[in-house]
Design a protein around this motif. Sequence first.
Motif, PDB file in Angstrom:
ATOM      1  N   ARG A 113       0.857  -1.188   0.000  1.00 23.54           N
ATOM      2  CA  ARG A 113       0.000   0.000   0.000  1.00 23.54           C
ATOM      3  C   ARG A 113       0.881   1.222   0.000  1.00 23.54           C
ATOM      4  N   GLU A 114       0.929   1.918  -1.125  1.00 27.99           N
ATOM      5  CA  GLU A 114       1.795   3.072  -1.233  1.00 27.99           C
ATOM      6  C   GLU A 114       0.973   4.339  -1.010  1.00 27.99           C
ATOM      7  N   PRO A 115       1.620   5.391  -0.532  1.00 21.11           N
ATOM      8  CA  PRO A 115       0.884   6.633  -0.301  1.00 21.11           C
ATOM      9  C   PRO A 115       0.377   7.220  -1.596  1.00 21.11           C
ATOM     10  N   SER A 118      -4.555   5.412  -5.713  1.00 18.82           N
ATOM     11  CA  SER A 118      -4.197   4.213  -6.465  1.00 18.82           C
ATOM     12  C   SER A 118      -4.429   4.445  -7.948  1.00 18.82           C
ATOM     13  N   PRO A 119      -3.482   4.048  -8.798  1.00 18.77           N
ATOM     14  CA  PRO A 119      -3.700   4.191 -10.246  1.00 18.77           C
ATOM     15  C   PRO A 119      -4.737   3.207 -10.769  1.00 18.77           C
ATOM     16  N   ARG A 124     -11.027   7.489 -11.166  1.00 21.03           N
ATOM     17  CA  ARG A 124     -10.084   8.514 -11.621  1.00 21.03           C
ATOM     18  C   ARG A 124     -10.207   8.772 -13.116  1.00 21.03           C
ATOM     19  N   TYR A 125     -10.731   7.798 -13.875  1.00 18.77           N
ATOM     20  CA  TYR A 125     -10.646   7.876 -15.320  1.00 18.77           C
ATOM     21  C   TYR A 125     -11.997   7.953 -16.027  1.00 18.77           C
ATOM     22  N   VAL A 126     -13.053   7.424 -15.386  1.00 18.19           N
ATOM     23  CA  VAL A 126     -14.357   7.422 -16.048  1.00 18.19           C
ATOM     24  C   VAL A 126     -14.851   8.858 -16.187  1.00 18.19           C
ATOM     25  N   GLY A 493       1.165  -0.039 -12.558  1.00 17.32           N
ATOM     26  CA  GLY A 493       0.396   1.118 -12.103  1.00 17.32           C
ATOM     27  C   GLY A 493       0.817   2.394 -12.810  1.00 17.32           C
ATOM     28  N   ALA A 494       2.127   2.571 -12.986  1.00 16.93           N
ATOM     29  CA  ALA A 494       2.617   3.754 -13.703  1.00 16.93           C
ATOM     30  C   ALA A 494       2.155   3.728 -15.160  1.00 16.93           C
TER      31      ALA A 494
END
Length: 818
Positions: A113-115, A118-119, A124-126, A493-494
């Motif tokens: 779990r990164e700060p 989340s990608p 985030r995209y819709v 993720g990137a």
Amino acid sequence: MAGESGVPDGGASATPEVLALAKVVSRLRAEVVDLEGLASMTAVVERTKGVLMAREGVTADTANRLLLERAAEHRRTLLEECWLTLGRVTGAGPAATPAQAVPAAGAVPTLPREPGPSPFDTGRYVVADGGRPTGHRTALAALARSLAGARTPIETARRLYEALADAEDLGAVMIYTLTTAGSLKLIGHAGIDDALAEQWSHVPPLSGIAAMEAIEAREAVWLEDPDLDAARYLLIGEPPERWPSRAWLPVPGYGAGAAVVGFLRTRRGPFTAGTRTLLRRAVRLCGGLLHEGGAVRGSLPLQADVEAIQTIFDAMSGPVVLLSPLRGRTGEVEDYRIDAASPQSVDVAGRHGKELVGRRVLETYPTVAGTALWEGYLDALTLGAVYEGEPFLYEDVSAGVPERSTYSVRATRLGERLVVTWIRHDTTDRETRRLDDLQRLGNLGWASWNLLTDTVTWSDQVYAVFGRDPALGPMRLEELPEHLLPEDLPALGAAVQRLLGDGTAIDQYFRIAAPDGLRHLRIVAEAQRDADGSPLEVHGFFQDLTALRAAEMALRESERANLVQRGTLKAERALGARLQDTLLPIPEQSLELAGLRVDVAYLPADSGLNVGGDWYSAIELPDKSALFVVGDVAGHGLAAVGTMAQLRFTAKGMTITGSPLPDALARLNALLLHTATDAHSATATMVMGRYQPWDHRLTWVRAGHLPPLLIRDGAATYLPQPQGTLLGAAFGSSYGQEVTDLLPGDHLLFYTDGLVEEPGEDIGLGLAQLAETALRLVREGRSGALATALAGLRDGHRDDICVLEIYVPPRPDPTGPV
């Protein structure tokens, strides 16, 4: 109040010196801010190095190297890696570091779990954004009406702020233009006070400025994590917590008129796809106002019409183009130019959408001139009638292959232009068959995601690639991390962020834990964007590379085994050669034994890595007689060298103790048979002779060996062979012996088969050639080094060669001088 340049208004009393000093102070302030930002970045790196030194017990240099290696491995910047490392320490602690073990088949790995956001978050995209498009359209419409009355960049910034503040929690708007010196000049702002505006009125051309990066790259820069953003950039309008999310969007401009608009939000978190589209379109509305700092406003009415039509075409799902007639000197229409095109428009060369803009009809469909369709275009343009043609067959050649397709075309006049739409009827079945074959042969499947309707579509082969039950439907983006190997999560993720956030095409490798085990997959995808650059739909394919990876691993393992085998053989050869040199030293000059001159030549095989088992012995016995032995162990390698040493020393030992020569061969035969194992058995040939100087008599025996060659009185003959079979071939073998008197001037040759054998030739031919050659060399006076000369004539020999020459010197003349 501060003027637009950021220099305090001095009224009539302001002197040129005061104004110049104020500019210097402003630039120095900006440089101080930049230095403070650099100091902050350095502090983050040093703090992270200290954490690694304490947690992993390494030196400062090693900690720095680890940070650089991990950043490169995960395709992050050094500061990103530092913030992620610090986030793990202050969050879950060292135990939260993801495990590196590969999960078992069907297992769901525990993901780190990164700060930050989340990608893999669909929201985030819709573009739908929970029903906000209606609100966005309303805000855009209001903004367009408001901007119509704007006259300066200051008014533009204020009206942007007023229109978007409530809908997007906008805290401030800042507009910069790029000066000829390469610095940024603040030309408009809203939501900030005059002191802050004065502080940031000029930004020098430094690295790490998000606004500068947006202008240079002609791409929006989205700052969504204040901690990471502060580490990577010098944030305009600090402190970071005042506006935890920011966006810098370049304004469509020309050369020196490049400008950028900054939206500073009081809301934390990422910009949704709908918000990104809203801000892009808002900035496009400002393009004419902000061109060259507001000096040039708007565009030609004709071009504005085309841009408006292109905006409409961008939202259409079918093929449609806007054509402008191109007339010759006589006024006749010679061709049509494509001024706008929908994303679904495509020509015979495969160019889509805006790739067609500016091209001519006869360039995109070269054989349409003179057809009924061409006449229909002219009728629609001159008479204003709607042209709806009957389906017609169009033939063209693509990559040297004729292609025929059936089209229906409709053309309508719009002012002095034509709007043309068409339908292609006959490609579906053919393309479907080709696509099915491609997916099956390449073990890949296509997938698409419509960000407007939030619908995901998979081909049948994608389910096979993922090992997923088709009844479950396509996998949602949020589900993907549950199947990924933890170490592949950051890179994928990137890639997802680049594809869905920025609209950049990707080609990414990753691994998943499928029900039948680990699978190696590849995703290749691109985004279809609207006129503002926001992704609307994503198309791509997934490919299963598991079999390819397995083949690559098998090949690498084979290469590794081959290298190991070569190394083993090389070491074996070196060891065998050293043993052979130790056990069988070759004299550099002739030996004198029992009144005889003895010469020896030994040549190893020219090919292969293994050493052979040829050997010789020439020793004086206790009774002053001489023993001569030449032998050949079958095979090569260390085993052959070991057998050679065993036979050589055993034969010498038995003859020294007085054993008759036939008995010695019988015992050597029994020795080989009794020491044979399932893994190794040996055979050998041998010729052995004992010379008595008191009566010049040679007694000799053989075990499957070639006969000695005697050169006497100008003739070369092979000695009659006594009975004697191969050593190690059979129990109970018996061996006979022959006796030969040696005369002064005789040359007697013991040799191994490498001297006479040629592949594919009868051994008799080799023996005849040896006799002829040896006799010729003696006649030519080269008998002083006969063994060496014979061995040296065998170029390209495939077996070892050993030659032992016995020469009987002339006896002293009893009547000569004493």
